[in-house]
Each structure stands twice: as structure tokens, then as C-alpha cells.
Write a protein that holds these residues in place. Structure first.
Motif, PDB file in Angstrom:
ATOM      1  N   ALA A  15       0.830  -1.204   0.000  1.00 59.68           N
ATOM      2  CA  ALA A  15       0.000   0.000   0.000  1.00 59.68           C
ATOM      3  C   ALA A  15       0.865   1.255   0.000  1.00 59.68           C
ATOM      4  CB  ALA A  15      -0.932   0.006   1.212  1.00 59.68           C
ATOM      5  N   GLY A  66       5.356  -0.153  -3.819  1.00 59.05           N
ATOM      6  CA  GLY A  66       4.695  -1.453  -3.653  1.00 59.05           C
ATOM      7  C   GLY A  66       3.333  -1.485  -4.330  1.00 59.05           C
ATOM      8  N   ASP A  87       0.522  -4.822   4.913  1.00 58.76           N
ATOM      9  CA  ASP A  87       0.965  -3.437   5.094  1.00 58.76           C
ATOM     10  C   ASP A  87       0.431  -2.909   6.421  1.00 58.76           C
ATOM     11  OD1 ASP A  87       1.930  -1.091   2.795  1.00 58.76           O
ATOM     12  OD2 ASP A  87       1.165  -0.432   4.751  1.00 58.76           O
ATOM     13  N   ASP A 105       1.939  -5.847  10.794  1.00 54.33           N
ATOM     14  CA  ASP A 105       3.341  -5.423  10.893  1.00 54.33           C
ATOM     15  C   ASP A 105       4.252  -6.559  10.442  1.00 54.33           C
ATOM     16  OD1 ASP A 105       5.872  -4.584  11.770  1.00 54.33           O
ATOM     17  OD2 ASP A 105       5.045  -3.638  13.570  1.00 54.33           O
ATOM     18  N   TYR A 151       8.701  -5.060  -0.042  1.00 53.18           N
ATOM     19  CA  TYR A 151       8.878  -3.615  -0.212  1.00 53.18           C
ATOM     20  C   TYR A 151       8.776  -2.843   1.110  1.00 53.18           C
ATOM     21  CZ  TYR A 151       8.146  -3.897  -5.309  1.00 53.18           C
ATOM     22  OH  TYR A 151       8.275  -4.173  -6.641  1.00 53.18           O
ATOM     23  N   TYR A 156      18.631   5.739   7.572  1.00 53.89           N
ATOM     24  CA  TYR A 156      17.811   4.977   6.610  1.00 53.89           C
ATOM     25  C   TYR A 156      18.659   4.015   5.797  1.00 53.89           C
ATOM     26  CZ  TYR A 156      15.641   3.962   2.114  1.00 53.89           C
ATOM     27  OH  TYR A 156      15.197   3.318   0.980  1.00 53.89           O
ATOM     28  N   LYS A 193       8.512  13.473  -0.195  1.00 54.36           N
ATOM     29  CA  LYS A 193       9.622  13.177  -1.095  1.00 54.36           C
ATOM     30  C   LYS A 193       9.833  14.348  -2.069  1.00 54.36           C
ATOM     31  CE  LYS A 193      10.427   8.952   0.559  1.00 54.36           C
ATOM     32  NZ  LYS A 193       9.225   8.408   1.125  1.00 54.36           N
TER      33      LYS A 193
HETATM   34  P1  NAD Z   1       6.816   4.181   1.109  1.00 53.59           P
HETATM   35  O1  NAD Z   1       7.270   4.802   2.376  1.00 53.59           O
HETATM   36  O2  NAD Z   1       5.993   4.970   0.148  1.00 53.59           O
HETATM   37  O3  NAD Z   1       6.002   2.844   1.409  1.00 53.59           O
HETATM   38  C1  NAD Z   1       6.377   1.945   2.421  1.00 53.59           C
HETATM   39  C2  NAD Z   1       5.168   1.068   2.751  1.00 53.59           C
HETATM   40  O4  NAD Z   1       5.595   0.129   3.770  1.00 53.59           O
HETATM   41  C3  NAD Z   1       3.976   1.851   3.315  1.00 53.59           C
HETATM   42  O5  NAD Z   1       2.764   1.419   2.729  1.00 53.59           O
HETATM   43  C4  NAD Z   1       3.994   1.508   4.797  1.00 53.59           C
HETATM   44  O6  NAD Z   1       2.700   1.517   5.391  1.00 53.59           O
HETATM   45  C5  NAD Z   1       4.586   0.102   4.774  1.00 53.59           C
HETATM   46  N1  NAD Z   1       5.223  -0.259   6.049  1.00 53.59           N
HETATM   47  C6  NAD Z   1       6.112   0.494   6.763  1.00 53.59           C
HETATM   48  N2  NAD Z   1       6.453  -0.161   7.890  1.00 53.59           N
HETATM   49  C7  NAD Z   1       5.780  -1.352   7.880  1.00 53.59           C
HETATM   50  C8  NAD Z   1       5.734  -2.460   8.764  1.00 53.59           C
HETATM   51  N3  NAD Z   1       6.451  -2.482   9.905  1.00 53.59           N
HETATM   52  N4  NAD Z   1       4.941  -3.511   8.433  1.00 53.59           N
HETATM   53  C9  NAD Z   1       4.204  -3.500   7.287  1.00 53.59           C
HETATM   54  N5  NAD Z   1       4.205  -2.472   6.422  1.00 53.59           N
HETATM   55  C10 NAD Z   1       4.990  -1.405   6.719  1.00 53.59           C
HETATM   56  O7  NAD Z   1       8.158   3.659   0.415  1.00 53.59           O
HETATM   57  P2  NAD Z   1       8.505   3.465  -1.119  1.00 53.59           P
HETATM   58  O8  NAD Z   1       9.173   4.683  -1.606  1.00 53.59           O
HETATM   59  O9  NAD Z   1       7.334   2.908  -1.825  1.00 53.59           O
HETATM   60  O10 NAD Z   1       9.640   2.342  -0.992  1.00 53.59           O
HETATM   61  C11 NAD Z   1       9.301   0.953  -1.025  1.00 53.59           C
HETATM   62  C12 NAD Z   1      10.573   0.135  -0.963  1.00 53.59           C
HETATM   63  O11 NAD Z   1      11.411   0.455  -2.081  1.00 53.59           O
HETATM   64  C13 NAD Z   1      11.421   0.385   0.284  1.00 53.59           C
HETATM   65  O12 NAD Z   1      11.963  -0.856   0.703  1.00 53.59           O
HETATM   66  C14 NAD Z   1      12.520   1.319  -0.194  1.00 53.59           C
HETATM   67  O13 NAD Z   1      13.706   1.150   0.571  1.00 53.59           O
HETATM   68  C15 NAD Z   1      12.710   0.818  -1.610  1.00 53.59           C
HETATM   69  N6  NAD Z   1      13.248   1.828  -2.563  1.00 53.59           N
HETATM   70  C16 NAD Z   1      12.637   3.049  -2.685  1.00 53.59           C
HETATM   71  C17 NAD Z   1      13.117   3.962  -3.621  1.00 53.59           C
HETATM   72  C18 NAD Z   1      12.464   5.314  -3.818  1.00 53.59           C
HETATM   73  O14 NAD Z   1      12.926   6.094  -4.642  1.00 53.59           O
HETATM   74  N7  NAD Z   1      11.378   5.633  -3.132  1.00 53.59           N
HETATM   75  C19 NAD Z   1      14.229   3.626  -4.401  1.00 53.59           C
HETATM   76  C20 NAD Z   1      14.840   2.364  -4.234  1.00 53.59           C
HETATM   77  C21 NAD Z   1      14.323   1.477  -3.312  1.00 53.59           C
END
Ligand code: NAD
Ligand code: TDX
Length: 332
Positions: free
Chosen positions: A10, A14, A33, A58, A78, A148, A187
Motif C-alpha cells: 500500500a 509497492g 501493510d 506489521d 517492499y 535509513y 519526497k
Molecule cells: P513508502 O514509504 O511509500 O512505502 C512503504 C510502505 O511500507 C507503506 O505502505 C507503509 O505503510 C509500509 N510499512 C512500513 N512499515 C511497515 C511495517 N512495519 N509492516 C508492514 N508495512 C509497513 O516507500 P517506497 O518509496 O514505496 O519504498 C518501497 C521500498 O522500495 C522500500 O523498501 C525502499 O527502501 C525501496 N526503494 C525506494 C526507492 C524510492 O525512490 N522511493 C528507491 C529504491 C528502493
């Protein structure tokens, strides 16, 4: 029909991957999520109910995770705390979700003997000089800078250890900066677009010369699906689309598309420990697995993203005030 568990499905990237699976496979998707502040549950609304099931929970809770893992063929991971600025003011949730959460998932896939794909970031490699001809490759040494990125590096190393010590069937991908719809307004790109839409100036940290290697989130999804289906177990693949841009170049592009003076910018306090440049060499993924990105026109991608934020104020509007209050407290 394969059954896939998508953690963090979510969130920004993801949820895009969940749409990608629904559109390009006949998989059944379970999303696990926690629905933190960063989640975008609305992005899953309208998907066919017989293809997708959302479980709110979680990833660090073994009692939730284990039965879900038992029911699926593969896990694509993710879920994370994902924002560098937040990790500087409050690192603990990053350790809890990114390290303990990944550990909990690894123990479940180990016990249930399930395929695991771990989604990570190029930030684990630290940063490059602006004039360095090299880019990150799979053999670049780990050198993370922020709370992070150090927790993401730690989670990658856990996956490698579980592969080697316990024979877990895992792959890892490290991707560059994503852009596209449904990204939280904290972001960089959504913040600049929504600042302007609310009548303020875009806000650049430091001198604005830091470089990020932008990829459309849809290309990230197609790469992850390719690795899930054809990647070699135990391997790491870097995902990137040759999209290096300085932050000031990105802001100029946003200003220009919105009909503003390209140089109308608010210069604000820099981020402590701010990584200078990220750049990905994705040769291994392209040559070994035959993946190529589709979204190569950054100006068009930015224009589409700006249009999306213009049309979806009802989604981001309620998060904007709180996000800006946090930034204001830090001088950003
Ligand atoms: P985001 O913060 O938009 O989404 C993270 C999701 O994880 C949210 O829906 C949140 O509710 C869920 N979440 C957080 N803690 C949780 C827990 N303890 N249990 C279950 N769900 C949980 O992040 P994003 O930008 O979509 O990034 C997703 C993944 O991709 C991450 O692992 C990030 O490190 C990786 N990533 C992101 C980017 C980027 O540019 N945003 C680039 C490379 C890699
Ligand atoms: O208002 C801003 N002004 C600004 O100049 C913000 C929010 C950011 N910046 C700069 C900092 C970075 O150089 O823009 C660049 C991008 O910032 P973020 O969007 O915070 O991304 P970054 O720190 O590069 O990390 C992102 O890419 C890698 C994701 O948030 C991570 O989850 C991913 O791992």
C-alpha cells in the motif's frame, strides 16, 4: 495461479508493483501493510477483489507473518520506513521495520521454504563525486551514510546471510530514485510540485547540485517482476534507467512545465550528511535477464506526474500541512 505476498503493497512503489502484477500476470496478491502515514491504500481501490487481499499488519510480527508466508509461493518485500529526513530525526522505527521486519520475514521464508525477493536501494553504496566516471555496480562496496540507508544495507546483508547459511531462495535488487503517481508529499518531486500548486516556491537543499538517477516506478516494477521470474538465486541486481539529473535541473523542469520562471526557487538549509550523487550501472540486469526500461523521456514523465498531482489534490492535500510543519521545524 501463483500466490504472491507483497509487503508494503500500500506504499508508493509497492502499490505500483501490485497493479503491475494484476495487469501482467494471473497471480493472486496478498498485501501485508501496516498502513503507516506513508501508505496509499486508495491506490489499491478498484482492483479485482478475487485477485487481491489486503492484510493490515506489521512485518515485524512473526504471528502475523508466518501464516501469510505459509499460504503463498513467493514473497516480494517492499515494506520499509523510507525517508532519509525522517531517519535523521527519529531512527528507531527504521531499525524496527527495516532490520527486525526483514529478519522476521526471512525466518518465515526459511521455515516455509518460500522464494523471497528483497527490494532495496542504491543508497547502500554511499555516494559518488559529481565528476566520477564510475557508476554503482553489484560489486561496489557498501558504504551507507544515513540511518535509513544503513538499515537498508543491514537488511540486504541479512538476506545474503540467510541465503548462504540457510539456503533461503532469495534475490535482491537495489534501485535508484523512483518517481510517479502516489508518492508521498514528503519526497522531493511531489514536494516541489505541491508547494507550487499551493502557491509557494519549490525548495532546494544546499546548492541544488546533488544528483539522483531517476527511474519511473513502472520500470522499477517491470524489473522486479523480471528478477522474481528469471533472476538467479543468491544474486543481486541493480535497477536503473540512466536518468541522472541534478536537483536544480529537476526543479527547473517542474517550474517550466507549470509555466513559472525556471529559476524561481527557495534555497533552504541542507540535509546533514547529504549524499552527493547516485548513479546506477544496470548492465547485469539488462544483459543477463534482458530487461529494458520503457519510460526514457524524463520531461514527459515529469509532466505526467505533475498532471497527476494536479488531478489528485484530494489524496495528497490532507498530508501536506503536517509534512510541511515537520520540514519547517528543521529549517528545510
Ligand atoms: P513508502 O514509504 O511509500 O512505502 C512503504 C510502505 O511500507 C507503506 O505502505 C507503509 O505503510 C509500509 N510499512 C512500513 N512499515 C511497515 C511495517 N512495519 N509492516 C508492514 N508495512 C509497513 O516507500 P517506497 O518509496 O514505496 O519504498 C518501497 C521500498 O522500495 C522500500 O523498501 C525502499 O527502501 C525501496 N526503494 C525506494 C526507492 C524510492 O525512490 N522511493 C528507491 C529504491 C528502493
Ligand atoms: O525539499 C526537498 N528539497 C531537496 O533539495 C527534498 C524533500 C529533497 N531535496 C533533495 C535531497 C536529495 O538530494 O532532493 C533529493 C531527493 O530527496 P528525497 O526525495 O528525500 O530522496 P533520497 O534521499 O534521494 O532517497 C530516495 O531515493 C532512494 C528515497 O526516499 C529512498 O527511499 C530511496 O531508497
Amino acid at each position: 495461479m501463483r500466490k504472491i505476498l507483497v509487503t508494503g503493497g500500500a506504499g508508493f512503489i509497492g502499490s505500483n508493483f501490485v497493479h503491475h502484477l494484476v495487469n501482467h500476470t494471473d497471480d493472486h496478491v496478498t498485501v501485508l501493510d501496516k498502513l503507516t502515514y506513508a501508505s496509499t491504500e486508495e491506490s489499491l481501490v478498484g482492483l479485482p477483489k478475487d485477485r487481491i487481499h489486503l492484510v493490515v499488519g506489521d512485518i515485524a510480527d512473526a504471528a502475523t507473518v508466518d501464516p501469510l508466508v505459509a499460504e503463498v509461493d513467493a514473497v516480494v518485500h517492499y515494506a520499509a520506513e523510507s525517508h532519509n529526513d525522517n531517519s535523521l530525526s527519529d531512527p528507531l522505527p527504521f531499525l524496527q521495520t527495516n532490520i527486525i521486519g526483514t529478519y522476521t520475514l526471512l525466518e518465515a521464508v526459511r521455515k516455509r521454504e518460500k522464494r523471497f525477493h528483497h527490494v532495496s536501494t542504491d543508497e547502500v553504496y554511499g555516494d559518488l563525486e559529481l565528476d566520477d566516471p564510475e557508476r554503482f555496480t553489484e560489486s561496489t562496496p557498501y558504504n551507507p551514510s544515513s540511518p535509513y540507508s544503513s538499515t537498508k544495507a543491514g537488511s540486504d546483508l541479512l538476506v545474503r546471510a540467510w541465503v548462504r547459511s540457510f539456503g533461503v531462495q532469495a534475490t535482491i535488487s537495489n534501485c535508484s530514485n523512483n518517481y510517479g503517481p502516489w508518492q508521498h508529499v514528503e519526497k522531493f518531486i511531489p514536494r516541489q510540485i505541491t508547494e507550487i500548486l499551493e502557491g509557494r516556491r519549490p525548495r532546494l537543499y544546499g546548492d541544488g547540485l546533488n544528483v539522483r538517477d531517476w527511474i519511473h516506478t513502472e520500470d522499477h516494477s517491470s524489473a522486479v517482476l523480471t528478477i522474481l521470474e528469471t533472476g538467479r538465486i543468491g544474486e543481486t541486481y541493480l535497477i536503473g534507467a540512466d536518468g541522472e539529473k541534478s536537483n536544480v535541473e529537476v526543479v527547473r523542469a517542474i517550474n517550466t512545465y507549470l509555466g513559472r520562471d525556471a529559476e524561481d526557487i527557495e534555497w533552504v538549509k541542507d540535509r546533514p550528511g547529504h549524499d552527493l550523487r547516485y548513479a546506477i550501472d544496470s548492465t547485469k540486469l539488462r544483459e543477463e535477464l534482458g530487461w529494458t526500461p520503457s519510460f526514457q523521456d524524463f520531461e514527459q514523465g515529469i509532466a505526467d506526474t505533475i498532471d497527476w498531482y494536479r488531478e489528485n489534490q484530494a489524496w495528497w492535500g490532507p498530508h501536506k500541512h503536517e509534512t510541511e510543519a515537520k520540514y519547517a521545524a528543521k529549517g528545510h
